[in-house]
Design an enzyme around this catalytic site. Structure first.
Site, PDB file in Angstrom:
ATOM      1  N   GLY A   1      18.903   4.460  11.878  1.00 34.97           N
ATOM      2  CA  GLY A   1      17.473   5.389  11.877  1.00 34.97           C
ATOM      3  C   GLY A   1      17.811   6.104  10.711  1.00 34.97           C
ATOM      4  O   GLY A   1      18.946   6.495  10.218  1.00 34.97           O
TER       5      GLY A   1
ATOM      6  N   GLY B   1      18.825   9.351   9.254  1.00 29.67           N
ATOM      7  CA  GLY B   1      19.366  10.444   9.779  1.00 29.67           C
ATOM      8  C   GLY B   1      19.388  11.577   8.909  1.00 29.67           C
ATOM      9  O   GLY B   1      19.693  12.740   9.154  1.00 29.67           O
ATOM     10  N   ARG B   2      18.930  11.259   7.591  1.00 31.21           N
ATOM     11  CA  ARG B   2      18.870  12.330   6.680  1.00 31.21           C
ATOM     12  C   ARG B   2      17.733  11.992   5.744  1.00 31.21           C
ATOM     13  O   ARG B   2      17.814  12.682   4.592  1.00 31.21           O
ATOM     14  CB  ARG B   2      20.133  12.329   5.952  1.00 31.21           C
ATOM     15  CG  ARG B   2      20.638  11.330   5.245  1.00 31.21           C
ATOM     16  CD  ARG B   2      21.648  11.952   4.151  1.00 31.21           C
ATOM     17  NE  ARG B   2      22.263  10.644   3.586  1.00 31.21           N
ATOM     18  CZ  ARG B   2      23.090  10.868   2.533  1.00 31.21           C
ATOM     19  NH1 ARG B   2      23.523  11.877   2.117  1.00 31.21           N
ATOM     20  NH2 ARG B   2      23.697   9.593   2.211  1.00 31.21           N
TER      21      ARG B   2
ATOM     22  N   ARG C   1      12.189   9.822  -2.899  1.00 34.31           N
ATOM     23  CA  ARG C   1      12.472   8.352  -3.260  1.00 34.31           C
ATOM     24  C   ARG C   1      11.299   7.549  -3.000  1.00 34.31           C
ATOM     25  O   ARG C   1      10.347   7.908  -2.099  1.00 34.31           O
ATOM     26  CB  ARG C   1      13.674   8.000  -2.220  1.00 34.31           C
ATOM     27  CG  ARG C   1      13.746   6.427  -2.489  1.00 34.31           C
ATOM     28  CD  ARG C   1      15.085   6.186  -1.967  1.00 34.31           C
ATOM     29  NE  ARG C   1      15.399   6.121  -0.499  1.00 34.31           N
ATOM     30  CZ  ARG C   1      16.411   5.908   0.103  1.00 34.31           C
ATOM     31  NH1 ARG C   1      17.478   5.780  -0.449  1.00 34.31           N
ATOM     32  NH2 ARG C   1      16.512   5.818   1.422  1.00 34.31           N
TER      33      ARG C   1
ATOM     34  N   ARG D   1      13.738  -2.297   6.507  1.00 31.24           N
ATOM     35  CA  ARG D   1      14.921  -3.031   6.073  1.00 31.24           C
ATOM     36  C   ARG D   1      15.079  -4.118   7.299  1.00 31.24           C
ATOM     37  O   ARG D   1      14.520  -4.274   8.251  1.00 31.24           O
ATOM     38  CB  ARG D   1      15.888  -1.995   6.547  1.00 31.24           C
ATOM     39  CG  ARG D   1      15.928  -0.512   5.823  1.00 31.24           C
ATOM     40  CD  ARG D   1      16.469   0.540   6.566  1.00 31.24           C
ATOM     41  NE  ARG D   1      15.777   1.689   5.956  1.00 31.24           N
ATOM     42  CZ  ARG D   1      16.507   2.390   5.138  1.00 31.24           C
ATOM     43  NH1 ARG D   1      17.784   2.210   4.791  1.00 31.24           N
ATOM     44  NH2 ARG D   1      16.248   3.581   4.494  1.00 31.24           N
TER      45      ARG D   1
ATOM     46  N   ASP E   1      25.159  15.997   9.006  1.00 25.98           N
ATOM     47  CA  ASP E   1      24.311  17.250   8.939  1.00 25.98           C
ATOM     48  C   ASP E   1      23.097  17.057   8.372  1.00 25.98           C
ATOM     49  O   ASP E   1      22.190  18.068   8.046  1.00 25.98           O
ATOM     50  CB  ASP E   1      25.169  18.278   8.017  1.00 25.98           C
ATOM     51  CG  ASP E   1      25.556  17.362   6.605  1.00 25.98           C
ATOM     52  OD1 ASP E   1      24.824  16.204   6.691  1.00 25.98           O
ATOM     53  OD2 ASP E   1      26.129  18.047   5.518  1.00 25.98           O
TER      54      ASP E   1
ATOM     55  N   ASP F   1      21.363  -2.721   6.921  1.00 23.45           N
ATOM     56  CA  ASP F   1      20.164  -1.544   7.049  1.00 23.45           C
ATOM     57  C   ASP F   1      20.129  -1.072   5.800  1.00 23.45           C
ATOM     58  O   ASP F   1      19.157  -0.197   5.347  1.00 23.45           O
ATOM     59  CB  ASP F   1      20.795  -0.267   7.852  1.00 23.45           C
ATOM     60  CG  ASP F   1      22.237   0.119   7.500  1.00 23.45           C
ATOM     61  OD1 ASP F   1      23.162  -1.147   7.448  1.00 23.45           O
ATOM     62  OD2 ASP F   1      22.314   0.982   6.963  1.00 23.45           O
ATOM     63  N   ASN F   2      20.742  -1.598   4.533  1.00 24.01           N
ATOM     64  CA  ASN F   2      20.401  -1.204   3.001  1.00 24.01           C
ATOM     65  C   ASN F   2      19.898  -2.473   2.446  1.00 24.01           C
ATOM     66  O   ASN F   2      19.717  -2.427   1.098  1.00 24.01           O
ATOM     67  CB  ASN F   2      21.634  -0.922   2.499  1.00 24.01           C
ATOM     68  CG  ASN F   2      22.182   0.480   3.130  1.00 24.01           C
ATOM     69  OD1 ASN F   2      21.392   1.306   3.552  1.00 24.01           O
ATOM     70  ND2 ASN F   2      23.529   0.518   3.098  1.00 24.01           N
TER      71      ASN F   2
HETATM   72  P1  AMP Z   1      24.096   4.814   4.390  1.00 26.24           P
HETATM   73  O1  AMP Z   1      25.437   5.000   4.463  1.00 26.24           O
HETATM   74  O2  AMP Z   1      23.457   5.927   3.495  1.00 26.24           O
HETATM   75  O3  AMP Z   1      23.335   3.738   4.344  1.00 26.24           O
HETATM   76  O4  AMP Z   1      23.757   5.618   5.934  1.00 26.24           O
HETATM   77  C1  AMP Z   1      24.033   4.780   7.089  1.00 26.24           C
HETATM   78  C2  AMP Z   1      23.409   5.717   8.088  1.00 26.24           C
HETATM   79  O5  AMP Z   1      23.843   6.919   8.418  1.00 26.24           O
HETATM   80  C3  AMP Z   1      21.955   6.108   7.841  1.00 26.24           C
HETATM   81  O6  AMP Z   1      21.393   5.949   9.516  1.00 26.24           O
HETATM   82  C4  AMP Z   1      21.889   7.381   7.522  1.00 26.24           C
HETATM   83  O7  AMP Z   1      20.618   7.898   7.917  1.00 26.24           O
HETATM   84  C5  AMP Z   1      23.000   8.240   8.127  1.00 26.24           C
HETATM   85  N1  AMP Z   1      23.532   9.213   7.456  1.00 26.24           N
HETATM   86  C6  AMP Z   1      24.274   8.943   6.457  1.00 26.24           C
HETATM   87  N2  AMP Z   1      24.652  10.210   5.862  1.00 26.24           N
HETATM   88  C7  AMP Z   1      24.138  11.254   6.829  1.00 26.24           C
HETATM   89  C8  AMP Z   1      24.015  12.528   7.114  1.00 26.24           C
HETATM   90  N3  AMP Z   1      24.538  13.421   6.223  1.00 26.24           N
HETATM   91  N4  AMP Z   1      23.633  12.993   8.137  1.00 26.24           N
HETATM   92  C9  AMP Z   1      22.895  12.090   9.048  1.00 26.24           C
HETATM   93  N5  AMP Z   1      22.844  11.009   8.944  1.00 26.24           N
HETATM   94  C10 AMP Z   1      23.346  10.412   7.861  1.00 26.24           C
HETATM   95 MG    MG Z   2      21.299   3.496   3.790  1.00 25.30          MG
END
Ligand code: AMP
Ligand code: MG
Length: 484
Positions: A84, A86-87, A170, A177, A119, A246-247
């Site tokens: 989901g 997360g940021r 963005r 996804r 965070d 998820d990407n």
């Molecule tokens: P990503 O590696 O950017 O594809 O992120 C994978 C997952 O981790 C996704 O659910 C993001 O929302 C979550 N995520 C990545 N960085 C953070 C962060 N700093 N705080 C909270 N969630 C994060």
């Molecule tokens: Mg991602």
């Protein structure tokens, strides 16, 4: 911003309503004027104090319906049942000049119910990398999420070190996804899965509306989109770095500019991501990984293909089996165009592969080699090329010239086509890293130069030499970090 929020009109189990978390002291980094105009947003407003507060998440604009969406996914092959946003916060959707719908999402906008241990924030560096690289990809004509604007937060984020924080706005045709569908299938929410399939078809594949088997039509369209997308990545030497399910967007756009990189010298096994220890997402593995991700998608959609499992599985397999050929067609079309061919001939695949083998054994710069070939196509005298082919290419160049002679177009036409197919400028890792390092020292000049010049990657003037030149050995970037 004139919002019309179709995703937020889906049932509440698709997201959580969540406003962005305000930051201490927002500061403008850059607004993408052209993209703002295209989306019907006044660039001057976006650069104003109000606009900067909106991008920073300190003010929710009228008509927005901020949500964090739910998804799951396979990360490096391992199933994660709940990821989901997360940021990130989806502010809403706007209609572009082309009549298409575009998401406006804030990334780095604070905690959400999906933040898990994180965070909710992003360091400025990855925000700037995403700005530079996503916009460079768009200018190269590759389907991608875009960057509308970036701001600083006036707050620090803590990773290995204390870093300035940033927020990126963005833009994508949607942020749905493979992992979004996977989430609904994994919790056995078949109504949710069907609703989402219909939503994605209506939004991205409207010619498939009313198809007999909507889930299968969707799978077929996504297979086509990924075959074409990854072929284009290969054609510019782009390594995504984190091709988790998820990407991967169902719209067929590139998303998640985390540990991505463009290669300098050609190395088919190239990996840059600091977290990719086994080379799962190396350059040469990208097509196979796309196929693997599509298999996850097929499995997710299987219950909608047919009521009995055997027929459903056969339908899924048949669709998936089309991927390798679709990819190869797209790949050789892309590489053939880079060599200046408008038609295709049986021996072209060998000619392409032999060229790549020579690039690899001579450690030639991928971008400059194709650019030099484009120059040679016109037989024009080029003073002081940035790159020239070593002796070992002589035979290959003769074969290439013979092959070119069989094309129905003139040398001049071929030269023009190649010069608009083979870029002179790509976002070179050492320059992206240098721009980020300077920005942490409050100097954004290289960042602005890169974004401006990379918007015209096929144009070259001698003033661009520092942008086009490969890194010296001491400048080579060995690893990239996603900053999560
Ligand atoms: P990503 O590696 O950017 O594809 O992120 C994978 C997952 O981790 C996704 O659910 C993001 O929302 C979550 N995520 C990545 N960085 C953070 C962060 N700093 N705080 C909270 N969630 C994060
Ligand atoms: Mg991602």
């Amino acid at each position: 911003m004139k919002f019309d929020n179709s995703f937020a009109r889906l049932p509440e189990r698709f997201y959580v309503r969540q406003a962005p978390v305000p930051v201490a002291d927002p500061g403008l980094v850059r607004v993408n004027q052209a993209l703002a105009g295209f989306l019907g947003i006044d660039p001057a407003w976006l650069e104003s104090e109000t606009g900067v507060h909106v991008i920073a998440g300190n003010q929710v604009p009228d008509g927005a319906d901020p949500i964090a969406t739910v998804y799951a996914g396979h990360q490096f092959g391992s199933w994660n049942p709940r990821l989901g946003d997360g940021r990130a916060i989806l502010l809403g959707e706007v209609i572009g000049e082309d009549g298409e719908r575009y998401d406006i999402q804030l990334k780095g906008s604070g905690l959400t119910p999906f933040s898990r241990g994180g965070d909710g924030r992003a360091p400025l560096g990855p925000i700037l990398r995403e700005y530079i690289v996503s916009e460079a990809m768009a200018a190269l004509g590759i389907p991608t999420s875009r960057t509308l604007a970036a701001v600083t937060t006036g707050e620090f984020v803590y990773r290995e070190q204390k870093l300035d924080g940033g927020v990126l706005a963005r833009v994508a045709r949607s942020h749905i996804r493979i992992g979004t569908l996977q989430f609904f299938a994994s919790v056995n929410d078949m109504d949710g899965l069907k609703l989402l399939v219909d939503h994605v078809i209506a939004r991205h594949y409207p010619d498939q509306i009313g198809s007999e088997n909507p889930a299968l039509s969707l799978l077929e369209q996504v297979i086509r989109g990924q075959a074409s997308l990854v072929a284009r990545w290969q054609g510019v030497g782009f390594i995504h770095g984190v091709m988790n399910t998820d990407n991967m967007l169902l719209s067929g756009e590139t998303i998640d500019y985390g540990p991505c990189a463009f290669m300098d010298s050609y190395d088919s096994a190239a990996v840059y991501s600091s977290i990719d220890h086994g080379g799962r997402y190396s350059y040469r593995n990208q097509p196979a990984v796309a196929h693997w991700n599509l298999a996850c998608l097929a499995q997710t959609l299987m219950p909608l293909f047919a009521t009995d499992e055997d027929s459903a599985s056969e339908i899924a397999q048949q669709a998936l089996d089309t991927f390798p050929d679709l990819f190869l067609q797209e790949y050789f079309a892309a590489l053939g165009a880079k060599l200046g061919f408008a038609t295709s001939q049986p021996d072209d695949e060998t000619l392409v592969q032999d060229f790549l083998d020579l690039l690899e054994s001579n450690r030639c710069d991928f971008t400059l080699a194709f650019r030099r070939l484009s120059e040679l196509a016109a037989n024009a005298a080029i003073i002081q090329p940035l790159f020239d082919f070593p002796e070992s290419f002589t035979d290959w160049l003769t074969r290439w010239r013979e092959r070119c002679a069989q094309e129905p177009i003139s040398e001049a036409e071929r030269h023009d086509q190649m010069m608009t197919t083979n870029p002179a400028l790509i976002p070179r890792n050492h320059l992206v890293e240098a721009a980020i390092a300077q920005a942490y020292d409050k100097d954004f000049s290289l960042f602005h130069q890169l974004t401006e010049r990379l918007s015209q990657p096929f144009e070259y003037s001698p003033a661009d030499e520092y942008l086009a030149t490969p890194p010296r050995p001491d400048q080579i970037v060995q690893q990239t970090f996603c900053g999560t």
